[in-house]
Motif scaffolding. Sequence first.
Motif, mmCIF file in Angstrom:
data_model
loop_
_atom_site.group_PDB
_atom_site.id
_atom_site.type_symbol
_atom_site.label_atom_id
_atom_site.label_comp_id
_atom_site.label_asym_id
_atom_site.label_seq_id
_atom_site.Cartn_x
_atom_site.Cartn_y
_atom_site.Cartn_z
ATOM 1 N N UNK A 112 -0.528 -3.194 1.771
ATOM 2 C CA UNK A 112 0.293 -2.014 1.520
ATOM 3 C C UNK A 112 1.374 -1.947 2.591
ATOM 4 N N UNK A 113 2.621 -1.793 2.167
ATOM 5 C CA UNK A 113 3.743 -1.805 3.096
ATOM 6 C C UNK A 113 3.936 -0.458 3.774
ATOM 7 N N UNK A 114 4.528 -0.477 4.950
ATOM 8 C CA UNK A 114 4.899 0.751 5.637
ATOM 9 C C UNK A 114 6.116 1.376 4.955
ATOM 10 N N UNK A 155 -1.626 -3.232 -5.553
ATOM 11 C CA UNK A 155 -0.731 -4.142 -6.276
ATOM 12 C C UNK A 155 -0.156 -3.533 -7.556
ATOM 13 N N UNK A 156 -0.391 -2.250 -7.779
ATOM 14 C CA UNK A 156 0.157 -1.608 -8.967
ATOM 15 C C UNK A 156 1.663 -1.496 -8.924
ATOM 16 N N UNK A 157 2.217 -1.085 -7.782
ATOM 17 C CA UNK A 157 3.666 -0.959 -7.655
ATOM 18 C C UNK A 157 4.346 -2.314 -7.802
ATOM 19 N N UNK A 158 3.757 -3.345 -7.215
ATOM 20 C CA UNK A 158 4.332 -4.688 -7.323
ATOM 21 C C UNK A 158 4.394 -5.147 -8.776
ATOM 22 N N UNK A 159 3.365 -4.806 -9.536
ATOM 23 C CA UNK A 159 3.356 -5.166 -10.953
ATOM 24 C C UNK A 159 4.460 -4.436 -11.705
ATOM 25 N N UNK A 160 4.648 -3.156 -11.411
ATOM 26 C CA UNK A 160 5.715 -2.396 -12.058
ATOM 27 C C UNK A 160 7.090 -2.964 -11.688
ATOM 28 N N UNK A 194 10.915 -4.248 -2.247
ATOM 29 C CA UNK A 194 11.249 -5.270 -3.245
ATOM 30 C C UNK A 194 12.596 -5.015 -3.916
ATOM 31 N N UNK A 195 13.006 -3.757 -3.964
ATOM 32 C CA UNK A 195 14.301 -3.406 -4.544
ATOM 33 C C UNK A 195 15.053 -2.526 -3.542
ATOM 34 N N UNK A 238 3.511 2.810 -2.942
ATOM 35 C CA UNK A 238 4.817 3.356 -3.334
ATOM 36 C C UNK A 238 5.959 2.659 -2.598
ATOM 37 N N UNK A 239 5.723 2.295 -1.351
ATOM 38 C CA UNK A 239 6.793 1.765 -0.512
ATOM 39 C C UNK A 239 7.165 0.322 -0.848
#
Length: 376
Positions: A281-283, A129-134, A325-326, A319-320
Amino acid sequence: MKELMEQIKTDLMDIFTHLHENPEVSWKEFETTKYLASFLEKQGAKVRTFSECTGVIADIGEGFPVVAVRADIDALWQEVDGQFQANHSCGHDAHMTIAIGVLMTLKRLSSLPKGTIRFIFQPAEEKGDGALTMVDKGVVDDVDYLYGVHLRPEMELSDGYASPAIIHGGARFLKGTIQSDDAHGARPHLGKNAIEVGASFVSMLNGIHLDPLVPYSVKMTSFHAGGESANIIPGSATFSLDLRAQQNDTMEQLVTKVKDIAASLEKLYNTSIQLETAANVAAAEVNREAQAFMERGIIEALRNEKLHAPLVSTGGDDFHFYTIKRPHLKATMLGLGCGLTPGLHHPKMTFNREAMLDAVHILTITVLETLKEGKK
């Protein structure tokens, strides 16, 4: 460019040693954040940290396009020589060092193409969930291209080779509970045996069938029921499920199947089964233009014969989530061959540290080429 690599080599190895010897687990990377922020400020970068969480953002240059390099900063919590501790067995210490090396190299160039280079030192990749937070903090809202890097095991990519993309699969980890009343071993008809429910769950998971052309798997990875008394039939249990799929739509189908199984077993056994997502975690969603820039970086840094095809991996990386999300982001992740053995997440994982310089070289060229040609 290789002369610049030699100029920063000693400093980079010292940085890696510090990060390797001071690992911190997800969302507790407090000293790592302080160390990175202080070092990056001394390099003349515009640094941003967050009051609510760990992580560091550093910018150099100005204007558009905005090209970002992301490195994950957390370590795993695992048993090493009989003792549980934080441990950088996934290579995040190397990823941070590589990103720092790219910044140091770019700062030493006489001039840079117009544009902003952003370095995202992201927390909690291991939690998913680190990328989602960023993303929620807006750090990629104005980013046009996003590059990452990950060390690859020797069995997947030989030392000295590099891949312009890692096609990670998706992963989802579910926690479950079975809730009913215990019963006396002599009167099994008065209760619901959570172990039997769990056994039926495993059997039905093995009966899931999706498109065989898309890799997927689902398995129960933990199950806890009962206590010390052998004459008590446990009505309650906790369990964990590991779901993998190479494509995001296949993952959604898999999750639906698992939920349907839980609902069916609730009715069959007249018990309560609850599922919740522990991590997700997304593909990979790889952009061909970003991949092409990375290919050029690999060819210029290592020569054409060292360019490996995109890697398909059942492993995952948050990372993905950036591209999901964007969707405007053009992204890919460098796969770095570095003689890594015995494997990722092994407590004794080791690799050829000189390979970090190859990654710095590749990513520096990739960033420069993107700034020159990847106009917004």
